[in-house]
Scaffold this active site. Structure first.
Site, PDB file in Angstrom:
ATOM      1  N   GLY A 133     -29.034   3.079 -14.766  1.00  0.00           N
ATOM      2  CA  GLY A 133     -27.656   1.568 -15.916  1.00  0.00           C
ATOM      3  C   GLY A 133     -27.272   0.324 -14.691  1.00  0.00           C
ATOM      4  O   GLY A 133     -28.367   0.057 -13.572  1.00  0.00           O
ATOM      5  N   ASP A 168     -27.263  15.674 -14.848  1.00  0.00           N
ATOM      6  CA  ASP A 168     -27.177  15.539 -16.362  1.00  0.00           C
ATOM      7  C   ASP A 168     -25.471  15.693 -16.447  1.00  0.00           C
ATOM      8  O   ASP A 168     -25.170  17.467 -16.288  1.00  0.00           O
ATOM      9  CB  ASP A 168     -27.781  16.029 -18.120  1.00  0.00           C
ATOM     10  CG  ASP A 168     -27.749  15.952 -18.777  1.00  0.00           C
ATOM     11  OD1 ASP A 168     -25.522  15.398 -18.834  1.00  0.00           O
ATOM     12  OD2 ASP A 168     -28.812  15.955 -20.032  1.00  0.00           O
ATOM     13  N   ILE A 169     -24.272  14.804 -17.089  1.00  0.00           N
ATOM     14  CA  ILE A 169     -23.290  14.999 -16.681  1.00  0.00           C
ATOM     15  C   ILE A 169     -22.943  16.172 -18.024  1.00  0.00           C
ATOM     16  O   ILE A 169     -21.908  16.861 -17.915  1.00  0.00           O
ATOM     17  CB  ILE A 169     -22.389  14.046 -16.828  1.00  0.00           C
ATOM     18  CG1 ILE A 169     -22.398  12.986 -17.485  1.00  0.00           C
ATOM     19  CG2 ILE A 169     -21.964  12.918 -15.169  1.00  0.00           C
ATOM     20  CD1 ILE A 169     -21.131  12.225 -17.873  1.00  0.00           C
ATOM     21  N   ALA A 216     -21.942   7.339 -19.568  1.00  0.00           N
ATOM     22  CA  ALA A 216     -20.947   7.306 -19.967  1.00  0.00           C
ATOM     23  C   ALA A 216     -21.890   7.176 -21.399  1.00  0.00           C
ATOM     24  O   ALA A 216     -23.067   7.245 -21.991  1.00  0.00           O
ATOM     25  CB  ALA A 216     -20.362   6.249 -19.788  1.00  0.00           C
ATOM     26  N   THR A 235     -12.606   1.953 -19.515  1.00  0.00           N
ATOM     27  CA  THR A 235     -13.050   0.764 -20.011  1.00  0.00           C
ATOM     28  C   THR A 235     -11.524  -0.317 -20.560  1.00  0.00           C
ATOM     29  O   THR A 235     -10.513   0.568 -20.463  1.00  0.00           O
ATOM     30  CB  THR A 235     -13.269   0.835 -21.165  1.00  0.00           C
ATOM     31  OG1 THR A 235     -13.499  -0.152 -22.271  1.00  0.00           O
ATOM     32  CG2 THR A 235     -12.933   1.985 -22.112  1.00  0.00           C
ATOM     33  N   ASP A 236     -11.324  -1.467 -20.475  1.00  0.00           N
ATOM     34  CA  ASP A 236     -10.540  -2.213 -21.309  1.00  0.00           C
ATOM     35  C   ASP A 236     -10.039  -1.487 -22.814  1.00  0.00           C
ATOM     36  O   ASP A 236      -9.045  -2.151 -22.919  1.00  0.00           O
ATOM     37  CB  ASP A 236     -11.223  -3.264 -21.260  1.00  0.00           C
ATOM     38  CG  ASP A 236     -12.323  -3.559 -21.620  1.00  0.00           C
ATOM     39  OD1 ASP A 236     -13.215  -2.934 -21.898  1.00  0.00           O
ATOM     40  OD2 ASP A 236     -12.523  -4.981 -22.975  1.00  0.00           O
ATOM     41  N   TYR A 245     -14.004   5.786 -28.863  1.00  0.00           N
ATOM     42  CA  TYR A 245     -14.622   4.823 -27.668  1.00  0.00           C
ATOM     43  C   TYR A 245     -13.676   4.909 -26.594  1.00  0.00           C
ATOM     44  O   TYR A 245     -13.620   6.052 -26.234  1.00  0.00           O
ATOM     45  CB  TYR A 245     -15.168   3.734 -28.146  1.00  0.00           C
ATOM     46  CG  TYR A 245     -15.912   3.498 -27.041  1.00  0.00           C
ATOM     47  CD1 TYR A 245     -16.470   4.140 -25.579  1.00  0.00           C
ATOM     48  CD2 TYR A 245     -15.033   2.550 -26.073  1.00  0.00           C
ATOM     49  CE1 TYR A 245     -17.120   4.168 -24.245  1.00  0.00           C
ATOM     50  CE2 TYR A 245     -15.464   1.944 -24.601  1.00  0.00           C
ATOM     51  CZ  TYR A 245     -16.655   2.692 -23.979  1.00  0.00           C
ATOM     52  OH  TYR A 245     -16.576   2.421 -22.657  1.00  0.00           O
TER      53      TYR A 245
END
Ligand SMILES: NC(=O)c1ccc[n+]([C@@H]2O[C@H](COP(=O)([O-])OP(=O)(O)OC[C@H]3O[C@@H](n4cnc5c(N)ncnc54)[C@H](OP(=O)(O)O)[C@@H]3O)[C@@H](O)[C@H]2O)c1
Length: 291
Positions: free
Chosen positions: A10, A34-35, A58, A99-100, A123
């Site tokens: 990423g 793999d998460i 994510a 995240t914001d 999300y």
């Protein structure tokens, strides 16, 4: 330090891997870790004995999270909770990202770490649930880093370009363009973020909890696009468009710039977004830069 890095292909993962560091970083690919597979990370943690697990993975395709909310929760919440539990059992620090978009956009000054969250779409809801799950499961072991508007060198090319690359590509095919002026954000260069993440991990006074890490300053996507074209001297008739934060039926926060108050207290500060953008363009688009 032994660091297990999840998400090496990423944008952020590849910036962390590219950092000059004395740490031993093990970065398995998704086929090995793999998460969504507890067995896979429990095995890697048992074999590698990391001091820190850095999870950059994510499900962050925002419109797709509206279509697949269960998947959004599986990846962004349940997997983060399970990973936090595995880290706690192994007495390993977990650094995971958020995240914001956990914020609702009602402010006009940058959100601090302890400001009230109010996500507006699946999300953001799934990411907030992930934050809470990590911190509730492993309060002594979990560090959650919220960031915003990432663009980076290598991950970007493997995913067909980030926001900056896409605007530069757009200008090849069109001389007029519209860009949103309704959302105020803190665009962040992943090389700056990677350096700050490593400084945070290394800091002797680091305590678990939520941190914000973004480039300093704020702008709309319109202003960010303007800066890209100015720095590269690209002539495009760029017009601001106000969609009121709406993407179809989905809402995005009108204001989600972040304030890095806790990292700043530890002496960790990222450059202003304009300087970061200039550096990125210097590296990736050197031949096109305005002299
Ligand atoms: N991009 C942004 O603007 C932005 C804004 C705010 C916050 N963030 C957060 O910052 C973090 C890093 O973002 P980024 O832009 O660097 O993300 P990215 O470029 O999409 O990279 C995500 C990485 O995670 C891997 N991954 C995805 N699902 C996985 C799974 N189930 N198991 C293992 N690995 C998996 C991907 O592997 P593959 O290559 O195999 O897909 C990729 O290496 C994320 O948590 C993201 O949500 C990003």
């Amino acid at each position: 330090m032994n660091i297990l890095l999840i998400g090496k292909t990423g944008q952020l993962g590849s910036s962390i891997l590219a950092e000059q560091t004395t740490h031993r970083i093990y970065a398995p690919d998704r086929a090995e870790l793999d998460i969504e597979s507890k067995e896979s990370y429990e095995r890697v943690i048992a074999e590698f004995h990391p001091d820190v697990v850095v999870n950059t993975a994510a499900f962050h395709n925002v419109p797709q999270c509206e279509v697949e909310p269960l998947r959004a929760f599986a990846v962004n919440c349940q997997s983060v909770r399970d990973l936090a539990l595995a880290c706690k059992k192994a007495d390993t620090l977990l650094v995971t990202f958020s995240t914001d978009y956990v914020f609702g956009g009602e402010r006009k000054t940058p959100y601090r770490e302890d400001d009230r969250t109010r996500p507006l779409q699946m999300y953001g809801i799934s990411r907030l649930a992930g934050e809470l799950s990590a911190l509730a499961t492993a309060p002594q072991h979990a560090v959650v880093i919220r960031t915003c508007g990432l663009y980076g060198l290598s991950g970007a090319s493997s995913k067909g370009g980030n926001f900056v690359d896409k605007r530069i590509a757009d200008a090849q095919s069109s001389s007029e363009m519209e860009m949103g002026c309704d959302q105020v954000v803190s665009p962040t260069y992943t090389d700056d973020l990677a350096q700050a993440v490593l400084k945070l991990i290394e800091h002797p006074q680091l305590v678990p909890g939520i941190y914000h890490l973004v480039n300093e300053g704020e702008c709309t996507w319109f202003e960010f696009t303007q800066a890209i074209y100015e720095l590269l001297n690209i002539n495009v008739d760029l017009r601001p468009v106000d969609r009121g934060g709406m993407s179809g039926e989905m809402r995005r926060p009108l204001y989600s710039a972040l304030a890095n108050t806790k990292a700043r207290d530890l002496g960790i500060l990222l450059p202003h977004w304009r300087d970061a953008l200039q550096l990125y363009l210097n590296i990736k688009y050197r031949d096109k830069l305005v002299k």
